[in-house]
Design a protein around this motif. Structure first.
Motif, PDB file in Angstrom:
ATOM      1  N   ALA A   1       0.785  -1.186   0.047  1.00 23.04           N
ATOM      2  CA  ALA A   1      -0.142   0.057   0.076  1.00 23.04           C
ATOM      3  C   ALA A   1       0.830   1.207   0.023  1.00 23.04           C
ATOM      4  N   VAL A   2       0.078   2.228  -0.461  1.00 22.62           N
ATOM      5  CA  VAL A   2       1.103   3.549  -0.414  1.00 22.62           C
ATOM      6  C   VAL A   2      -0.175   4.820   0.180  1.00 22.62           C
ATOM      7  N   ILE A   3       0.371   5.614   0.731  1.00 23.48           N
ATOM      8  CA  ILE A   3      -0.448   6.944   1.391  1.00 23.48           C
ATOM      9  C   ILE A   3       0.194   8.028   0.974  1.00 23.48           C
ATOM     10  N   GLY A   4      -0.616   8.979   0.447  1.00 24.06           N
ATOM     11  CA  GLY A   4       0.027  10.379   0.312  1.00 24.06           C
ATOM     12  C   GLY A   4      -0.523  11.413   1.265  1.00 24.06           C
ATOM     13  N   VAL A   5       0.214  12.082   2.070  1.00 26.71           N
ATOM     14  CA  VAL A   5      -0.243  13.118   2.812  1.00 26.71           C
ATOM     15  C   VAL A   5       0.240  14.424   2.649  1.00 26.71           C
ATOM     16  N   GLU A   6      -0.243  15.481   3.037  1.00 28.00           N
ATOM     17  CA  GLU A   6       0.194  16.774   3.517  1.00 28.00           C
ATOM     18  C   GLU A   6       0.118  17.275   4.863  1.00 28.00           C
TER      19      GLU A   6
END
Length: 132
Positions: free
Chosen positions: A57-62
């Motif tokens: 899995a991958v997540i992208g956050v700010e």
């Protein structure tokens, strides 16, 4: 296990992010990868399965002053419906204990379900201990 993004993970990250409907187009996907790498407060994290040791899995956050905005989450279809997204969010919360995890229009419902599950679990644990 939540891993920091490294350039070595670019292909696997792009492969996982390509499951996101908005990121099917390769040029759009590359723009998004560039966006995550362009600023210190934009981060990609990968999730390594404890069972298989594969990145699944991958997540992208700010990252803001008092919140972490979950912009993207993508899990390998073979590992969906196993509660992995909740494990990822719990790990993200441990990584940023002073910040609130928030969602975009696309991820807000997942955050709400995770928050409800946490609340229910806490209530169960409290009931079992006989606390109010």
């Amino acid at each position: 296990m939540l891993l920091d993004y490294k350039n070595d993970y670019e292909k696997i990250s792009m492969g996982l992010l390509s499951f996101v409907p908005d990121l099917k187009d390769v040029s759009r996907l590359q723009d998004e990868m560039d966006w995550y790498q362009s600023k210190e407060d934009h981060k990609l994290y990968l999730w390594k399965s404890e069972d298989t040791q594969d990145i699944i899995a991958v997540i992208g956050v700010e990252i803001g002053n008092d919140m972490v905005l979950l912009r993207h989450i993508s899990i390998n279809p073979s590992f969906r419906n196993e509660g992995i997204s909740y494990k990822i969010l719990a790990s993200l919360e441990r990584r940023f204990p002073q910040k609130k995890i928030m969602g975009t229009l696309e991820t807000a419902s997942l955050i709400a379900k995770w928050e409800n599950k946490k609340y229910e679990q806490h209530s169960l644990e409290t009931d079992e201990k006989g606390e109010d």
